[in-house]
Design an enzyme around this catalytic site. Structure first.
Site, PDB file in Angstrom:
ATOM      1  N   ASP A  45       0.789  -1.116   0.010  1.00  0.00           N
ATOM      2  CA  ASP A  45      -0.017  -0.119   0.111  1.00  0.00           C
ATOM      3  C   ASP A  45       0.937   1.259   0.198  1.00  0.00           C
ATOM      4  O   ASP A  45       1.789   1.386   0.970  1.00  0.00           O
ATOM      5  CB  ASP A  45      -1.064   0.011   1.141  1.00  0.00           C
ATOM      6  CG  ASP A  45      -1.624   1.346   1.354  1.00  0.00           C
ATOM      7  OD1 ASP A  45      -2.699   1.536   0.797  1.00  0.00           O
ATOM      8  OD2 ASP A  45      -1.181   2.268   2.080  1.00  0.00           O
ATOM      9  N   TYR A  50       2.765  10.101  -0.308  1.00  0.00           N
ATOM     10  CA  TYR A  50       3.821   9.550   0.315  1.00  0.00           C
ATOM     11  C   TYR A  50       5.172   9.730  -0.503  1.00  0.00           C
ATOM     12  O   TYR A  50       6.313   9.705  -0.053  1.00  0.00           O
ATOM     13  CB  TYR A  50       3.652   7.951   0.531  1.00  0.00           C
ATOM     14  CG  TYR A  50       2.480   7.561   1.420  1.00  0.00           C
ATOM     15  CD1 TYR A  50       1.732   8.468   1.975  1.00  0.00           C
ATOM     16  CD2 TYR A  50       2.129   6.414   1.353  1.00  0.00           C
ATOM     17  CE1 TYR A  50       0.766   8.144   2.702  1.00  0.00           C
ATOM     18  CE2 TYR A  50       0.905   5.657   2.065  1.00  0.00           C
ATOM     19  CZ  TYR A  50       0.230   6.623   2.569  1.00  0.00           C
ATOM     20  OH  TYR A  50      -0.957   6.094   3.259  1.00  0.00           O
ATOM     21  N   LYS A  75      -3.195   5.541  -3.680  1.00  0.00           N
ATOM     22  CA  LYS A  75      -4.215   6.688  -3.471  1.00  0.00           C
ATOM     23  C   LYS A  75      -4.129   8.005  -4.334  1.00  0.00           C
ATOM     24  O   LYS A  75      -2.916   8.586  -4.382  1.00  0.00           O
ATOM     25  CB  LYS A  75      -4.213   7.056  -1.870  1.00  0.00           C
ATOM     26  CG  LYS A  75      -4.203   5.644  -1.178  1.00  0.00           C
ATOM     27  CD  LYS A  75      -3.864   6.291   0.579  1.00  0.00           C
ATOM     28  CE  LYS A  75      -3.834   5.040   1.254  1.00  0.00           C
ATOM     29  NZ  LYS A  75      -2.286   4.275   1.116  1.00  0.00           N
ATOM     30  N   HIS A 108      -7.770   9.775  -1.120  1.00  0.00           N
ATOM     31  CA  HIS A 108      -7.038   9.537  -0.060  1.00  0.00           C
ATOM     32  C   HIS A 108      -7.889   9.827   1.098  1.00  0.00           C
ATOM     33  O   HIS A 108      -7.609   9.555   2.177  1.00  0.00           O
ATOM     34  CB  HIS A 108      -5.638  10.252  -0.298  1.00  0.00           C
ATOM     35  CG  HIS A 108      -4.618  10.117   0.643  1.00  0.00           C
ATOM     36  ND1 HIS A 108      -3.238   9.958   0.320  1.00  0.00           N
ATOM     37  CD2 HIS A 108      -4.661   9.768   2.019  1.00  0.00           C
ATOM     38  CE1 HIS A 108      -2.573   9.372   1.354  1.00  0.00           C
ATOM     39  NE2 HIS A 108      -3.501   9.436   2.508  1.00  0.00           N
TER      40      HIS A 108
END
Length: 296
Positions: A45, A50, A75, A108
Protein backbone atom coordinates in the site's frame (compact mmCIF):
# COMPACT_ATOMS: atom_id res chain seq x y z
CA UNK A 1 3.27 -19.06 3.82
CA UNK A 2 0.28 -18.03 1.72
CA UNK A 3 -1.44 -14.94 3.12
CA UNK A 4 -5.20 -15.38 3.61
CA UNK A 5 -7.21 -13.38 1.11
CA UNK A 6 -10.34 -11.28 1.35
CA UNK A 7 -12.88 -11.14 -1.47
CA UNK A 8 -13.93 -7.60 -2.39
CA UNK A 9 -17.48 -6.70 -3.39
CA UNK A 10 -16.63 -7.01 -7.10
CA UNK A 11 -15.12 -10.49 -6.74
CA UNK A 12 -11.46 -9.40 -6.75
CA UNK A 13 -9.38 -11.09 -4.06
CA UNK A 14 -6.89 -9.13 -1.96
CA UNK A 15 -4.33 -10.33 0.58
CA UNK A 16 -5.59 -9.60 4.09
CA UNK A 17 -2.18 -8.43 5.32
CA UNK A 18 0.13 -6.04 3.53
CA UNK A 19 3.04 -3.66 3.90
CA UNK A 20 2.28 0.02 4.30
CA UNK A 21 4.85 2.66 3.37
CA UNK A 22 3.41 5.82 4.97
CA UNK A 23 6.37 7.81 6.34
CA UNK A 24 8.85 5.36 4.81
CA UNK A 25 11.73 7.50 3.51
CA UNK A 26 12.09 7.04 -0.26
CA UNK A 27 15.70 5.94 0.18
CA UNK A 28 14.55 3.07 2.46
CA UNK A 29 11.33 2.10 0.69
CA UNK A 30 12.65 -0.07 -2.14
CA UNK A 31 14.64 -2.26 0.24
CA UNK A 32 11.67 -2.59 2.62
CA UNK A 33 9.32 -3.60 -0.21
CA UNK A 34 11.79 -6.13 -1.60
CA UNK A 35 12.32 -7.57 1.89
CA UNK A 36 8.58 -7.83 2.50
CA UNK A 37 7.98 -9.62 -0.79
CA UNK A 38 10.86 -12.02 -0.08
CA UNK A 39 9.22 -12.88 3.26
CA UNK A 40 5.84 -13.53 1.67
CA UNK A 41 3.86 -10.30 1.66
CA UNK A 42 1.83 -9.85 -1.51
CA UNK A 43 0.01 -6.54 -0.81
CA UNK A 44 1.84 -3.20 -0.92
CA UNK A 45 0.00 0.00 0.00
CA UNK A 46 1.37 3.39 -1.05
CA UNK A 47 0.02 6.81 -2.07
CA UNK A 48 0.87 9.73 -4.31
CA UNK A 49 1.22 11.91 -1.20
CA UNK A 50 3.84 9.57 0.31
CA UNK A 51 6.24 10.49 -2.51
CA UNK A 52 7.63 6.95 -2.67
CA UNK A 53 5.60 5.26 -5.44
CA UNK A 54 8.67 5.11 -7.67
CA UNK A 55 10.62 3.32 -4.94
CA UNK A 56 7.74 0.89 -4.34
CA UNK A 57 7.92 -0.04 -8.01
CA UNK A 58 11.68 -0.44 -7.77
CA UNK A 59 11.30 -2.72 -4.75
CA UNK A 60 8.77 -4.91 -6.56
CA UNK A 61 11.09 -5.29 -9.54
CA UNK A 62 14.07 -5.94 -7.27
CA UNK A 63 12.19 -8.76 -5.52
CA UNK A 64 11.65 -10.57 -8.81
CA UNK A 65 8.08 -11.50 -7.95
CA UNK A 66 5.72 -11.66 -10.92
CA UNK A 67 3.44 -8.67 -11.37
CA UNK A 68 0.39 -10.92 -11.17
CA UNK A 69 1.53 -12.04 -7.72
CA UNK A 70 1.63 -8.56 -6.15
CA UNK A 71 -1.47 -6.56 -5.19
CA UNK A 72 -0.59 -2.87 -5.62
CA UNK A 73 -2.74 -0.28 -3.88
CA UNK A 74 -2.24 3.48 -4.13
CA UNK A 75 -4.18 6.68 -3.47
CA UNK A 76 -5.15 9.86 -5.31
CA UNK A 77 -4.32 13.01 -3.35
CA UNK A 78 -6.94 15.76 -2.94
CA UNK A 79 -5.07 18.26 -5.14
CA UNK A 80 -5.69 15.83 -8.02
CA UNK A 81 -9.44 15.53 -7.35
CA UNK A 82 -11.78 16.18 -10.24
CA UNK A 83 -12.70 13.89 -13.13
CA UNK A 84 -9.92 14.65 -15.63
CA UNK A 85 -7.43 15.30 -12.86
CA UNK A 86 -8.03 11.84 -11.40
CA UNK A 87 -7.57 10.18 -14.78
CA UNK A 88 -4.22 11.96 -14.99
CA UNK A 89 -3.39 10.97 -11.39
CA UNK A 90 -3.68 7.35 -12.52
CA UNK A 91 -1.17 8.04 -15.31
CA UNK A 92 1.25 9.62 -12.84
CA UNK A 93 0.96 6.74 -10.39
CA UNK A 94 1.41 3.97 -12.94
CA UNK A 95 4.36 5.77 -14.52
CA UNK A 96 6.14 5.99 -11.16
CA UNK A 97 5.25 2.44 -10.16
CA UNK A 98 6.25 1.10 -13.57
CA UNK A 99 3.02 -0.83 -14.12
CA UNK A 100 0.12 -0.59 -16.55
CA UNK A 101 -2.69 -1.61 -14.21
CA UNK A 102 -3.41 -0.96 -10.54
CA UNK A 103 -5.09 -3.53 -8.33
CA UNK A 104 -6.75 -0.93 -6.10
CA UNK A 105 -6.93 2.85 -6.49
CA UNK A 106 -8.61 4.87 -3.75
CA UNK A 107 -9.33 8.49 -2.87
CA UNK A 108 -7.01 9.49 -0.03
CA UNK A 109 -9.49 11.63 1.92
CA UNK A 110 -12.92 13.19 1.58
CA UNK A 111 -12.52 16.82 0.54
CA UNK A 112 -15.31 17.92 2.83
CA UNK A 113 -15.19 21.57 1.79
CA UNK A 114 -15.19 20.67 -1.93
CA UNK A 115 -17.15 17.45 -1.99
CA UNK A 116 -18.24 18.00 -5.57
CA UNK A 117 -14.59 17.47 -6.53
CA UNK A 118 -14.57 14.29 -4.44
CA UNK A 119 -17.59 13.03 -6.38
CA UNK A 120 -15.97 13.95 -9.71
CA UNK A 121 -12.75 12.21 -8.66
CA UNK A 122 -14.62 9.04 -7.77
CA UNK A 123 -16.43 9.17 -11.11
CA UNK A 124 -12.94 9.19 -12.64
CA UNK A 125 -12.17 6.04 -10.65
CA UNK A 126 -15.36 4.47 -12.02
CA UNK A 127 -14.16 5.17 -15.57
CA UNK A 128 -10.76 3.65 -14.84
CA UNK A 129 -12.50 0.58 -13.43
CA UNK A 130 -14.79 0.27 -16.43
CA UNK A 131 -11.81 0.58 -18.78
CA UNK A 132 -9.90 -2.16 -16.95
CA UNK A 133 -7.09 0.13 -15.86
CA UNK A 134 -7.79 -0.66 -12.21
CA UNK A 135 -9.21 -3.87 -10.78
CA UNK A 136 -10.97 -2.26 -7.82
CA UNK A 137 -11.67 1.24 -6.48
CA UNK A 138 -12.27 2.65 -3.04
CA UNK A 139 -11.88 5.43 -0.52
CA UNK A 140 -9.94 6.29 2.60
CA UNK A 141 -10.89 8.14 5.78
CA UNK A 142 -14.58 8.27 4.82
CA UNK A 143 -17.01 8.54 7.71
CA UNK A 144 -20.52 7.06 7.30
CA UNK A 145 -22.03 10.36 6.13
CA UNK A 146 -19.23 10.82 3.57
CA UNK A 147 -19.90 7.32 2.27
CA UNK A 148 -23.65 7.96 2.06
CA UNK A 149 -23.12 11.21 0.14
CA UNK A 150 -20.67 9.50 -2.21
CA UNK A 151 -23.11 6.66 -2.91
CA UNK A 152 -25.82 9.17 -3.75
CA UNK A 153 -23.69 10.71 -6.51
CA UNK A 154 -21.93 7.68 -8.00
CA UNK A 155 -22.65 4.21 -9.40
CA UNK A 156 -20.02 1.82 -8.00
CA UNK A 157 -19.91 0.97 -4.30
CA UNK A 158 -16.33 1.34 -3.02
CA UNK A 159 -14.57 -1.96 -2.52
CA UNK A 160 -12.45 -0.66 0.38
CA UNK A 161 -12.52 2.11 2.97
CA UNK A 162 -9.10 2.54 4.56
CA UNK A 163 -9.35 4.23 7.95
CA UNK A 164 -7.41 4.73 11.16
CA UNK A 165 -8.19 1.66 13.23
CA UNK A 166 -6.39 0.13 16.20
CA UNK A 167 -7.40 -1.05 19.69
CA UNK A 168 -7.54 2.51 21.06
CA UNK A 169 -9.67 3.75 18.13
CA UNK A 170 -11.94 1.10 16.66
CA UNK A 171 -14.50 3.28 14.82
CA UNK A 172 -17.47 0.90 15.29
CA UNK A 173 -19.88 3.20 13.42
CA UNK A 174 -17.54 3.31 10.42
CA UNK A 175 -17.10 -0.44 10.46
CA UNK A 176 -20.87 -0.94 10.66
CA UNK A 177 -21.55 1.44 7.75
CA UNK A 178 -18.88 -0.25 5.66
CA UNK A 179 -20.36 -3.67 6.39
CA UNK A 180 -23.87 -2.47 5.58
CA UNK A 181 -22.76 -1.47 2.09
CA UNK A 182 -20.39 -4.39 1.49
CA UNK A 183 -17.27 -2.23 1.80
CA UNK A 184 -14.16 -3.87 3.25
CA UNK A 185 -12.59 -2.05 6.19
CA UNK A 186 -8.83 -1.69 5.87
CA UNK A 187 -6.86 -0.44 8.87
CA UNK A 188 -4.13 2.15 8.61
CA UNK A 189 -2.10 2.53 11.81
CA UNK A 190 -3.25 -1.02 12.65
CA UNK A 191 -0.81 -1.30 15.55
CA UNK A 192 -1.38 2.35 16.51
CA UNK A 193 1.56 3.83 18.31
CA UNK A 194 4.57 2.69 16.32
CA UNK A 195 4.48 5.71 14.03
CA UNK A 196 2.53 8.66 15.36
CA UNK A 197 0.72 10.80 12.84
CA UNK A 198 2.65 14.10 12.64
CA UNK A 199 0.98 16.97 14.43
CA UNK A 200 -1.67 14.96 16.25
CA UNK A 201 -1.30 13.70 19.80
CA UNK A 202 2.44 13.07 20.09
CA UNK A 203 1.95 13.14 23.89
CA UNK A 204 -0.38 10.15 23.96
CA UNK A 205 0.58 6.73 25.23
CA UNK A 206 1.47 3.98 22.82
CA UNK A 207 -0.95 1.12 22.28
CA UNK A 208 2.13 -1.09 22.24
CA UNK A 209 2.56 -0.61 26.00
CA UNK A 210 -1.02 -1.47 26.93
CA UNK A 211 -1.10 -3.99 29.85
CA UNK A 212 -4.00 -5.98 28.38
CA UNK A 213 -2.26 -6.41 25.05
CA UNK A 214 1.02 -7.30 26.71
CA UNK A 215 -0.72 -9.91 28.88
CA UNK A 216 -2.47 -11.51 25.90
CA UNK A 217 0.80 -11.41 23.95
CA UNK A 218 2.59 -13.21 26.77
CA UNK A 219 -0.02 -15.95 26.83
CA UNK A 220 0.65 -16.65 23.15
CA UNK A 221 4.42 -16.02 23.21
CA UNK A 222 3.86 -13.20 20.74
CA UNK A 223 4.39 -9.44 20.73
CA UNK A 224 1.69 -6.82 21.29
CA UNK A 225 2.00 -5.85 17.62
CA UNK A 226 1.39 -9.43 16.51
CA UNK A 227 -1.65 -9.67 18.76
CA UNK A 228 -3.11 -6.49 17.27
CA UNK A 229 -2.60 -7.71 13.72
CA UNK A 230 -4.17 -11.05 14.60
CA UNK A 231 -7.14 -9.15 16.10
CA UNK A 232 -7.67 -7.34 12.79
CA UNK A 233 -7.41 -10.49 10.70
CA UNK A 234 -9.76 -12.56 12.87
CA UNK A 235 -12.37 -9.80 12.71
CA UNK A 236 -12.26 -9.75 8.91
CA UNK A 237 -10.30 -6.57 8.30
CA UNK A 238 -7.31 -5.89 6.10
CA UNK A 239 -4.25 -4.45 7.86
CA UNK A 240 -1.21 -2.69 6.40
CA UNK A 241 1.47 -2.28 9.10
CA UNK A 242 4.39 -0.05 8.16
CA UNK A 243 8.06 -0.75 8.83
CA UNK A 244 11.41 -0.46 7.10
CA UNK A 245 13.11 -2.65 9.72
CA UNK A 246 13.65 -6.20 8.34
CA UNK A 247 13.09 -7.78 11.74
CA UNK A 248 9.80 -5.97 12.29
CA UNK A 249 8.65 -6.63 8.73
CA UNK A 250 9.16 -10.34 9.40
CA UNK A 251 7.56 -10.13 12.86
CA UNK A 252 4.46 -8.43 11.48
CA UNK A 253 4.06 -11.27 8.98
CA UNK A 254 4.33 -13.99 11.63
CA UNK A 255 0.69 -13.77 12.72
CA UNK A 256 -0.87 -16.86 11.15
CA UNK A 257 0.19 -19.57 13.59
CA UNK A 258 -2.00 -18.67 16.57
CA UNK A 259 -5.62 -17.79 17.30
CA UNK A 260 -7.09 -15.35 19.78
CA UNK A 261 -10.04 -16.55 21.83
CA UNK A 262 -13.42 -14.80 21.73
CA UNK A 263 -12.70 -13.47 25.22
CA UNK A 264 -9.34 -12.07 24.12
CA UNK A 265 -10.93 -10.39 21.10
CA UNK A 266 -13.56 -8.84 23.38
CA UNK A 267 -10.91 -7.60 25.82
CA UNK A 268 -9.07 -5.91 22.96
CA UNK A 269 -12.32 -4.38 21.65
CA UNK A 270 -12.91 -2.95 25.12
CA UNK A 271 -9.70 -0.89 24.92
CA UNK A 272 -11.33 1.62 22.55
CA UNK A 273 -10.95 5.21 23.77
CA UNK A 274 -12.72 6.90 20.86
CA UNK A 275 -9.72 9.22 20.45
CA UNK A 276 -8.08 9.71 17.07
CA UNK A 277 -4.35 9.72 16.47
CA UNK A 278 -4.65 11.42 13.08
CA UNK A 279 -6.64 14.32 11.65
CA UNK A 280 -10.43 14.44 11.74
CA UNK A 281 -11.78 13.85 8.21
CA UNK A 282 -14.62 16.28 8.90
CA UNK A 283 -12.33 19.25 9.54
CA UNK A 284 -11.64 21.18 6.31
CA UNK A 285 -7.94 21.67 5.62
CA UNK A 286 -7.51 23.88 2.55
CA UNK A 287 -3.72 23.59 2.86
CA UNK A 288 -3.97 20.02 1.54
CA UNK A 289 -4.74 21.37 -1.91
CA UNK A 290 -1.41 23.18 -2.01
CA UNK A 291 0.51 19.92 -2.31
CA UNK A 292 1.39 19.37 -5.96
CA UNK A 293 1.91 15.73 -6.92
CA UNK A 294 4.84 15.77 -9.36
CA UNK A 295 4.64 14.19 -12.80
CA UNK A 296 7.67 12.01 -12.21
Amino acid sequence: MNVPTLTLNNGVTMPALGLGVFQSPPEETAAAVAEALAIGYRLIDTAAAYHNEREVGEGIRRAGVGRDQVFIETKVWVSDYGYDETLHAFDKATSKLGVEQLDLLILHQPATDRFEKTIAAYQGLETLLRDGKVRAIGVSNFMPHHLAELLDGTQVVPAVNQVELHPYFTQPAVQAANAEHGVLTQAWSPIGGITFYPGWGEDRRSVMQDPTLRQIAGEHAKTAAQVMLRWHLQQGRSAIPKSTNPRRIAENFDVFGFTLTDDELARIDALDTGVRSGPDPDVPRPDRFAMVIPEA
